[in-house]
Design a protein around this motif. Structure first.
Motif, mmCIF file in Angstrom:
data_model
loop_
_atom_site.group_PDB
_atom_site.id
_atom_site.type_symbol
_atom_site.label_atom_id
_atom_site.label_comp_id
_atom_site.label_asym_id
_atom_site.label_seq_id
_atom_site.Cartn_x
_atom_site.Cartn_y
_atom_site.Cartn_z
ATOM 1 N N ARG A 32 0.799 -1.224 0.000
ATOM 2 C CA ARG A 32 0.000 0.000 0.000
ATOM 3 C C ARG A 32 0.835 1.280 0.000
ATOM 4 O O ARG A 32 0.408 2.290 -0.543
ATOM 5 C CB ARG A 32 -0.936 -0.003 1.202
ATOM 6 C CG ARG A 32 -1.968 -1.099 1.124
ATOM 7 C CD ARG A 32 -2.872 -1.096 2.345
ATOM 8 N NE ARG A 32 -3.756 -2.229 2.346
ATOM 9 C CZ ARG A 32 -4.916 -2.287 1.706
ATOM 10 N NH1 ARG A 32 -5.328 -1.263 1.006
ATOM 11 N NH2 ARG A 32 -5.654 -3.373 1.776
ATOM 12 N N VAL A 33 2.020 1.247 0.596
ATOM 13 C CA VAL A 33 2.788 2.477 0.815
ATOM 14 C C VAL A 33 3.889 2.702 -0.223
ATOM 15 O O VAL A 33 4.361 3.814 -0.402
ATOM 16 C CB VAL A 33 3.358 2.490 2.263
ATOM 17 C CG1 VAL A 33 4.256 3.682 2.520
ATOM 18 C CG2 VAL A 33 2.207 2.467 3.264
ATOM 19 N N LYS A 34 4.294 1.687 -0.970
ATOM 20 C CA LYS A 34 5.460 1.793 -1.858
ATOM 21 C C LYS A 34 5.340 2.870 -2.933
ATOM 22 O O LYS A 34 6.346 3.310 -3.469
ATOM 23 C CB LYS A 34 5.785 0.439 -2.488
ATOM 24 C CG LYS A 34 4.724 -0.099 -3.420
ATOM 25 C CD LYS A 34 5.068 -1.506 -3.856
ATOM 26 C CE LYS A 34 3.960 -2.090 -4.711
ATOM 27 N NZ LYS A 34 4.203 -3.494 -5.008
ATOM 28 N N GLY A 35 4.144 3.355 -3.221
ATOM 29 C CA GLY A 35 3.988 4.425 -4.202
ATOM 30 C C GLY A 35 3.743 5.786 -3.572
ATOM 31 O O GLY A 35 3.467 6.756 -4.277
ATOM 32 N N ALA A 36 3.874 5.883 -2.257
ATOM 33 C CA ALA A 36 3.589 7.144 -1.556
ATOM 34 C C ALA A 36 4.624 8.207 -1.872
ATOM 35 O O ALA A 36 5.804 7.919 -2.068
ATOM 36 C CB ALA A 36 3.546 6.906 -0.040
ATOM 37 N N SER A 37 4.164 9.438 -1.910
ATOM 38 C CA SER A 37 5.068 10.589 -2.076
ATOM 39 C C SER A 37 4.527 11.736 -1.231
ATOM 40 O O SER A 37 3.387 11.681 -0.762
ATOM 41 C CB SER A 37 5.153 11.007 -3.544
ATOM 42 O OG SER A 37 3.938 11.607 -3.960
ATOM 43 N N ASP A 38 5.328 12.755 -1.059
ATOM 44 C CA ASP A 38 4.870 13.910 -0.289
ATOM 45 C C ASP A 38 3.685 14.583 -0.977
ATOM 46 O O ASP A 38 2.779 15.091 -0.314
ATOM 47 C CB ASP A 38 6.013 14.902 -0.079
ATOM 48 C CG ASP A 38 7.111 14.340 0.817
ATOM 49 O OD1 ASP A 38 6.844 13.365 1.562
ATOM 50 O OD2 ASP A 38 8.242 14.858 0.764
ATOM 51 N N ASP A 39 3.680 14.574 -2.324
ATOM 52 C CA ASP A 39 2.570 15.161 -3.078
ATOM 53 C C ASP A 39 1.340 14.256 -3.098
ATOM 54 O O ASP A 39 0.221 14.724 -3.288
ATOM 55 C CB ASP A 39 2.989 15.444 -4.519
ATOM 56 C CG ASP A 39 4.019 16.541 -4.620
ATOM 57 O OD1 ASP A 39 4.095 17.384 -3.692
ATOM 58 O OD2 ASP A 39 4.774 16.563 -5.611
ATOM 59 N N HIS A 40 1.553 12.958 -2.960
ATOM 60 C CA HIS A 40 0.469 11.973 -2.953
ATOM 61 C C HIS A 40 0.670 11.029 -1.768
ATOM 62 O O HIS A 40 1.032 9.866 -1.943
ATOM 63 C CB HIS A 40 0.453 11.180 -4.263
ATOM 64 C CG HIS A 40 0.206 12.017 -5.462
ATOM 65 N ND1 HIS A 40 -1.042 12.462 -5.818
ATOM 66 C CD2 HIS A 40 1.054 12.516 -6.381
ATOM 67 C CE1 HIS A 40 -0.953 13.185 -6.911
ATOM 68 N NE2 HIS A 40 0.313 13.238 -7.264
ATOM 69 N N PRO A 41 0.435 11.545 -0.531
ATOM 70 C CA PRO A 41 0.641 10.694 0.646
ATOM 71 C C PRO A 41 -0.373 9.554 0.695
ATOM 72 O O PRO A 41 -1.448 9.629 0.110
ATOM 73 C CB PRO A 41 0.448 11.653 1.823
ATOM 74 C CG PRO A 41 -0.334 12.790 1.283
ATOM 75 C CD PRO A 41 -0.038 12.879 -0.189
ATOM 76 N N VAL A 42 0.020 8.502 1.386
ATOM 77 C CA VAL A 42 -0.837 7.331 1.559
ATOM 78 C C VAL A 42 -1.134 7.176 3.047
ATOM 79 O O VAL A 42 -0.223 7.195 3.876
ATOM 80 C CB VAL A 42 -0.132 6.064 1.026
ATOM 81 C CG1 VAL A 42 -0.901 4.810 1.401
ATOM 82 C CG2 VAL A 42 0.062 6.152 -0.482
ATOM 83 N N THR A 43 -2.406 7.023 3.362
ATOM 84 C CA THR A 43 -2.805 6.735 4.736
ATOM 85 C C THR A 43 -2.952 5.230 4.849
ATOM 86 O O THR A 43 -3.680 4.605 4.082
ATOM 87 C CB THR A 43 -4.121 7.446 5.097
ATOM 88 O OG1 THR A 43 -3.935 8.851 4.964
ATOM 89 C CG2 THR A 43 -4.540 7.120 6.530
ATOM 90 N N TYR A 44 -2.225 4.664 5.799
ATOM 91 C CA TYR A 44 -2.232 3.220 6.012
ATOM 92 C C TYR A 44 -2.934 2.918 7.319
ATOM 93 O O TYR A 44 -2.646 3.528 8.347
ATOM 94 C CB TYR A 44 -0.798 2.677 6.047
ATOM 95 C CG TYR A 44 -0.744 1.202 6.348
ATOM 96 C CD1 TYR A 44 -1.064 0.268 5.367
ATOM 97 C CD2 TYR A 44 -0.407 0.734 7.610
ATOM 98 C CE1 TYR A 44 -1.043 -1.090 5.635
ATOM 99 C CE2 TYR A 44 -0.369 -0.623 7.885
ATOM 100 C CZ TYR A 44 -0.695 -1.532 6.895
ATOM 101 O OH TYR A 44 -0.673 -2.870 7.168
ATOM 102 N N GLU A 45 -3.848 1.964 7.277
ATOM 103 C CA GLU A 45 -4.520 1.509 8.497
ATOM 104 C C GLU A 45 -4.008 0.124 8.835
ATOM 105 O O GLU A 45 -4.175 -0.823 8.061
ATOM 106 C CB GLU A 45 -6.036 1.474 8.310
ATOM 107 C CG GLU A 45 -6.757 1.060 9.585
ATOM 108 C CD GLU A 45 -8.272 1.076 9.444
ATOM 109 O OE1 GLU A 45 -8.928 0.317 10.181
ATOM 110 O OE2 GLU A 45 -8.783 1.835 8.613
ATOM 111 N N ASP A 46 -3.385 0.009 9.998
ATOM 112 C CA ASP A 46 -2.879 -1.281 10.448
ATOM 113 C C ASP A 46 -4.057 -2.221 10.659
ATOM 114 O O ASP A 46 -4.986 -1.891 11.397
ATOM 115 C CB ASP A 46 -2.099 -1.095 11.756
ATOM 116 C CG ASP A 46 -1.430 -2.371 12.216
ATOM 117 O OD1 ASP A 46 -2.157 -3.328 12.569
ATOM 118 O OD2 ASP A 46 -0.190 -2.419 12.214
#
Length: 168
Positions: A32-46
């Motif tokens: 879920r997080v490997k494509g995250a960037s500061d411009d496109h943040p990813v919210t991850y729910e454990d």
């Protein structure tokens, strides 16, 4: 050693290992997080704690790096054990070069920052933008383009791995 047979065997082994590394070894966080960037943040729910965390570029790069390391390790183990079982001796330098190519091209493909990812740009340049963005009717174009990218590079990696292969 008949090189075409060694190539076919190593390609089959690395293809199987790729699926294992991508779908069984990769953890949910990395996926879920490997494509995250500061411009496109990813919210991850454990999934266990339900705690939500937001991740940007640094975490996206780390997650992609972690995934590519475990993916490449799966390829090394499966291809190494499989080659041994089949009586194929792979030259260590060729094996290292093959795994390095697999690691690097996998990172390039999986670091899918929206608007900046290599696969998205390649899809745009080759007229595949609509297919890349397709996510309906049970299809996901980005997934299929990603998978075909990996398959192509795995073939090149298998060619490299068999460069100096000999029988055991």
């Amino acid at each position: 050693m008949h090189r075409p047979a060694a190539f076919a065997a190593l390609l089959g082994l690395t293809r199987a290992a790729s699926a294992i590394g991508d779908f069984w070894v990769q953890n949910d966080f990395c996926a879920r997080v490997k494509g995250a960037s500061d411009d496109h943040p990813v919210t991850y729910e454990d999934p266990a704690t339900k705690e939500k965390t937001t991740h940007g570029t640094a975490d996206g790069r780390k997650a992609c790096l972690h995934h590519c390391l475990t993916y490449t390790a799966a390829q090394a183990v499966v291809a190494g054990l499989g080659a041994r079982a089949l009586g194929i001796r792979v030259h260590p330098g060729a094996a290292a070069a093959s795994l390095a190519l697999s690691f690097g091209t996998h990172y390039i493909a999986d670091r899918r920052v929206p608007g900046h990812g290599v696969l998205e740009k390649l899809a745009d340049k080759t007229g595949k933008t609509n297919f890349y963005k397709l996510a309906s009717h049970g299809m996901n174009g980005a997934f299929h383009l990603d998978n075909s990218w990996h398959h192509g590079w795995e073939a090149v990696a298998a060619l490299i791995a068999t460069a100096k292969a000999t029988p055991r």
